[in-house]
Design a protein around this motif. Structure first.
Motif, mmCIF file in Angstrom:
data_model
loop_
_atom_site.group_PDB
_atom_site.id
_atom_site.type_symbol
_atom_site.label_atom_id
_atom_site.label_comp_id
_atom_site.label_asym_id
_atom_site.label_seq_id
_atom_site.Cartn_x
_atom_site.Cartn_y
_atom_site.Cartn_z
ATOM 1 N N ALA A 5 0.848 -1.198 0.000
ATOM 2 C CA ALA A 5 0.000 0.000 0.000
ATOM 3 C C ALA A 5 0.881 1.244 0.000
ATOM 4 N N SER A 6 0.369 2.315 -0.588
ATOM 5 C CA SER A 6 1.121 3.571 -0.614
ATOM 6 C C SER A 6 0.975 4.290 0.728
ATOM 7 N N PRO A 7 1.892 5.192 1.061
ATOM 8 C CA PRO A 7 1.749 5.949 2.317
ATOM 9 C C PRO A 7 0.440 6.720 2.406
ATOM 10 N N GLU A 8 -0.037 7.271 1.262
ATOM 11 C CA GLU A 8 -1.300 7.991 1.279
ATOM 12 C C GLU A 8 -2.466 7.066 1.619
ATOM 13 N N GLN A 9 -2.464 5.857 1.041
ATOM 14 C CA GLN A 9 -3.531 4.907 1.341
ATOM 15 C C GLN A 9 -3.501 4.460 2.801
ATOM 16 N N VAL A 10 -2.310 4.275 3.349
ATOM 17 C CA VAL A 10 -2.189 3.879 4.756
ATOM 18 C C VAL A 10 -2.730 4.978 5.663
ATOM 19 N N ARG A 11 -2.401 6.245 5.356
ATOM 20 C CA ARG A 11 -2.894 7.363 6.172
ATOM 21 C C ARG A 11 -4.413 7.447 6.120
ATOM 22 N N GLU A 12 -4.999 7.205 4.942
ATOM 23 C CA GLU A 12 -6.452 7.278 4.828
ATOM 24 C C GLU A 12 -7.124 6.161 5.616
ATOM 25 N N LEU A 13 -6.570 4.960 5.588
ATOM 26 C CA LEU A 13 -7.130 3.855 6.379
ATOM 27 C C LEU A 13 -7.044 4.152 7.868
ATOM 28 N N ARG A 14 -5.934 4.738 8.299
ATOM 29 C CA ARG A 14 -5.782 5.089 9.718
ATOM 30 C C ARG A 14 -6.776 6.182 10.105
ATOM 31 N N HIS A 15 -7.048 7.097 9.187
ATOM 32 C CA HIS A 15 -8.002 8.173 9.462
ATOM 33 C C HIS A 15 -9.413 7.619 9.650
ATOM 34 N N HIS A 16 -9.819 6.636 8.822
ATOM 35 C CA HIS A 16 -11.142 6.021 8.971
ATOM 36 C C HIS A 16 -11.255 5.316 10.315
ATOM 37 N N ALA A 17 -10.175 4.678 10.774
ATOM 38 C CA ALA A 17 -10.215 3.991 12.069
ATOM 39 C C ALA A 17 -10.352 4.988 13.207
ATOM 40 N N SER A 18 -9.692 6.134 13.120
ATOM 41 C CA SER A 18 -9.780 7.126 14.190
ATOM 42 C C SER A 18 -11.158 7.766 14.245
ATOM 43 N N GLU A 19 -11.848 7.820 13.099
ATOM 44 C CA GLU A 19 -13.182 8.409 13.080
ATOM 45 C C GLU A 19 -14.248 7.459 13.592
ATOM 46 N N GLY A 20 -14.234 6.214 13.086
ATOM 47 C CA GLY A 20 -15.351 5.329 13.378
ATOM 48 C C GLY A 20 -15.053 4.218 14.344
ATOM 49 N N GLY A 21 -13.786 3.979 14.672
ATOM 50 C CA GLY A 21 -13.483 2.808 15.472
ATOM 51 C C GLY A 21 -13.293 3.081 16.934
ATOM 52 N N GLN A 22 -12.836 4.253 17.328
ATOM 53 C CA GLN A 22 -12.492 4.476 18.724
ATOM 54 C C GLN A 22 -13.718 4.451 19.624
ATOM 55 N N SER A 23 -14.888 4.848 19.105
ATOM 56 C CA SER A 23 -16.075 4.822 19.942
ATOM 57 C C SER A 23 -16.481 3.398 20.297
ATOM 58 N N HIS A 24 -16.022 2.441 19.497
ATOM 59 C CA HIS A 24 -16.366 1.057 19.764
ATOM 60 C C HIS A 24 -15.222 0.324 20.460
ATOM 61 N N HIS A 25 -14.086 0.974 20.614
ATOM 62 C CA HIS A 25 -12.918 0.286 21.154
ATOM 63 C C HIS A 25 -13.037 0.149 22.667
ATOM 64 N N TRP A 26 -13.119 -1.075 23.135
ATOM 65 C CA TRP A 26 -13.246 -1.354 24.563
ATOM 66 C C TRP A 26 -11.977 -0.931 25.281
#
Length: 625
Positions: free
Chosen positions: A360-381
């Motif tokens: 994966a390119s660095p830009e694609q990795v940053r975008e995937l990490r951004h989606h996790a910070s937006e939608g995943g932390q509220s569900h992270h136990w």
């Protein structure tokens, strides 16, 4: 005359020197090719294999290189024999030519002498020439016969070489059978411990792989109770992406190293999570997932167990894109309402790089990490919501902690995703030179994988001892029957009187796996030679009703026996039994055997018991079993 005779010898000498030089050059080229092949094999080991398998892979490369050198030297020996035969043939031909020349010179001299005797000398000369031609023709026929004999000898030599090669193949087959028999015998002696080489490749690409142990019921008949479970390891290179897919098995994983982003699509809902070392991950069968290693330096390693559904002990990894591209063209056109050209561009295999893990390119990795910070932390136990996918063990308070080790655990009470599988996940960090307290589980089958360090394990097993006794009993019965005395009832009574257990001892290191069935006492010992602790991740199946029972240390089960029970069990006064059972006040983790030989000996001597107390405890514990 002498010069003419010397010319063939000089020619032979020059030919031999040129041939020797050519052979030497050929051997040097072969040696260089072999060394180059060895270096390439070792480089592939360093590039493609995980760190805990590299040493074994390099050794296999060296073994293959030695086998190649042996075959080359063996082949040179055969070639040398053939060259020697050709030199002998050439030498015989040169000697025959010299003899022919000598006969010609003698004939010339006789002809000159007979020339002065008139017609009678001419007639005699003609007769001599005819006789000479006849002799030469006879010698040529004899030479052809010798040449035919040599060809027959060559054929016989080839036959003998073929016989030797066949014998060598048969010998290799017998050695392979012996090796398989030895491996089976080793598996029968250690049916619960599996080295890193026991893992088999499931899927592999340039950017990572998945490896798994064979089904447990195929490894040992003693593990038929967990035939539905498999152990797998996933390794993803830095900044690589695992394409969307799913398995036909329920999975529970532990992030052993690195960090990344996990996206799960379940029940029509997509959730993205940041996963890192210490996270426990739950993935129901059939849920679509993709994973990215967002670390630019370290690999992402996940150890998991899989509960198979469709075929016991068998699972498949389904790639979403490959499944769609496997459909017929007319079904694709109808399903997606798109032209064949666009479908071929999207799902076509031509020119597309194969592999389920891609860069994966660095830009694609940053975008995937951004989606996790937006939608995943509220569900992270335990930061909020009801997580169904992740739980970090290392962020929680350890269940047991002292200077000899730490134990972290999570079950369905803290992480509801484990309730569906009835599994407890634990992580043990054993200090170098220390050990776990002897214990057994009442209900759980414990499947463990070594993540770091090295050491040894001991597992007490009654099944192997019973198999050995049955085998010995069968031999004894056959001997009694051959001698005409003895009975089956006597053998059975002797077996009932002698209750024995067999202790399985094995060295473990990174990548090793082991299984501890219910009721089997076990101990893990961290090696004191290295600086790394022995780190083990454990999956306990049937965890809801399980109880861990300690056999030594604080709150051990033997210390809870009544006074008469202790005296009757150990054959010693209860006071002496208590002195041994209450001496160790640590819980869960103790100083290892090597540490006990130093500091522990002074403590025992201070209590007035010394080494005799240790030996007495071991004898009494064995009697209690």
């Amino acid at each position: 005359m002498a010069i003419r005779a010397t010319i063939p010898l000089l020619f032979l000498l020059a030919s031999g020197l040129l041939f020797a030089g050519a052979v030497g050059t050929s051997r040097e080229e072969e040696s260089r090719r072999g060394e180059h092949s060895l270096r390439e094999c070792q480089q592939r080991c360093e590039r493609d294999r995980p760190s805990y398998q590299r040493a074994q892979c390099v050794q296999e490369c060296r073994d293959q290189h030695q086998q190649w050198e042996h075959e080359q030297s063996h082949g040179r020996g055969h070639r040398g024999d053939r060259e020697h035969e050709r030199e002998q043939e050439q030498g015989r031909g040169d000697r025959e030519q010299e003899q022919e020349q000598g006969r010609g010179r003698r004939g010339d001299r006789e002809h000159e002498q007979s020339h002065g005797h008139g017609r009678r000398g001419d007639r005699e000369h003609e007769r001599e020439q005819e006789q000479g031609r006849g002799d030469r023709e006879q010698e040529q026929e004899q030479g052809r016969g010798r040449h035919g004999d040599r060809e027959q000898e060559h054929e016989q030599g080839r036959g003998r070489r073929g016989d030797r090669e066949q014998e060598q193949e048969q010998g290799r087959g017998r050695r392979g059978n012996h090796q398989r028999e030895g491996q089976q015998e080793q598996d029968s002696r250690r049916p619960y411990v599996f080295g890193p080489r026991s893992f088999r490749s499931i899927v592999r690409s340039d950017q990572g792989f998945i490896e798994a142990l064979r089904p447990f019921n195929e490894e040992s008949r003693l593990l038929r109770g967990i035939k539905n479970y498999r152990v797998a390891i996933m390794e993803v290179n830095p900044r690589s992406f695992v394409e969307p897919g799913y398995t036909d098995a329920d999975g529970i994983g532990y992030v052993a190293q690195g960090e990344g982003v996990l996206t799960v699509i379940e029940n029509g809902e997509k959730r993205s999570y940041t996963v890192r070392q210490g996270d426990v991950v739950a993935a129901p069968a059939g849920s679509m997932m993709h994973l990215a290693n967002t670390d630019g330096r370290r690999k992402l390693i996940i150890v998991k167990i899989l509960n198979t559904i469709s075929v016991p002990g068998q699972f498949q990894y389904f790639l979403g894109e490959s499944l769609v591209s496997s459909l017929s063209k007319r079904v694709q056109r109808a399903a997606f309402k798109a032209s064949e050209e666009r479908l071929e561009k999207l799902f076509g295999r031509k020119g597309k790089k194969q592999g389920f893990i891609v860069r994966a390119s660095p830009e694609q990795v940053r975008e995937l990490r951004h989606h996790a910070s937006e939608g995943g932390q509220s569900h992270h136990w335990p930061f909020g919501g009801d997580s169904r996918s992740t739980y970090n063990l290392l962020e929680q308070r350890p269940t047991i902690a002292n200077r000899h080790g730490r134990l972290y655990e999570v079950d369905a009470h803290s992480f509801r995703a484990l309730a569906d599988q009835d599994v407890r996940v634990s992580f043990a960090n054993i200090t170098a030179g220390s050990m776990t307290a002897p214990y057994y589980n009442t209900q759980s089958v414990k499947i463990s994988v070594v993540l770091e360090g090295e050491g040894e394990v001991e597992i007490v097993c009654p099944h192997l001892s019973q198999d050995s006794e049955r085998h010995q009993q069968g031999q004894s019965e056959r001997e009694h029957q051959q001698r005409g005395h003895g009975s089956e009832s006597e053998s059975e009574s002797e077996q009932q009187q002698q209750e024995k257990y067999q202790t399985i001892r094995a060295r473990v290191s990174r990548g090793s796996a082991l299984v501890v069935p219910p009721g089997h006492p076990a101990v893990a010992i961290s090696s004191s030679r290295g600086s790394n602790n022995l780190q083990i991740v454990c999956f306990e199946i049937n965890a809801q009703k399980n109880e861990r029972v300690w056999l030594a240390g604080k709150n051990n089960v033997l210390g809870k026996l009544d006074r008469p029970a202790k005296e009757l069990t150990f054959g010693a006064p209860a006071r002496e039994v208590d002195e041994v059972l209450e001496a160790q006040q640590e819980e869960g983790f103790f100083a290892g055997p090597e540490q006990q030989q130093g500091h522990g000996e002074e403590e025992w001597r201070h209590r007035g018991r010394g080494e005799e107390a240790v030996e007495s405890f071991l004898r009494m514990a064995t009697g209690a079993f």
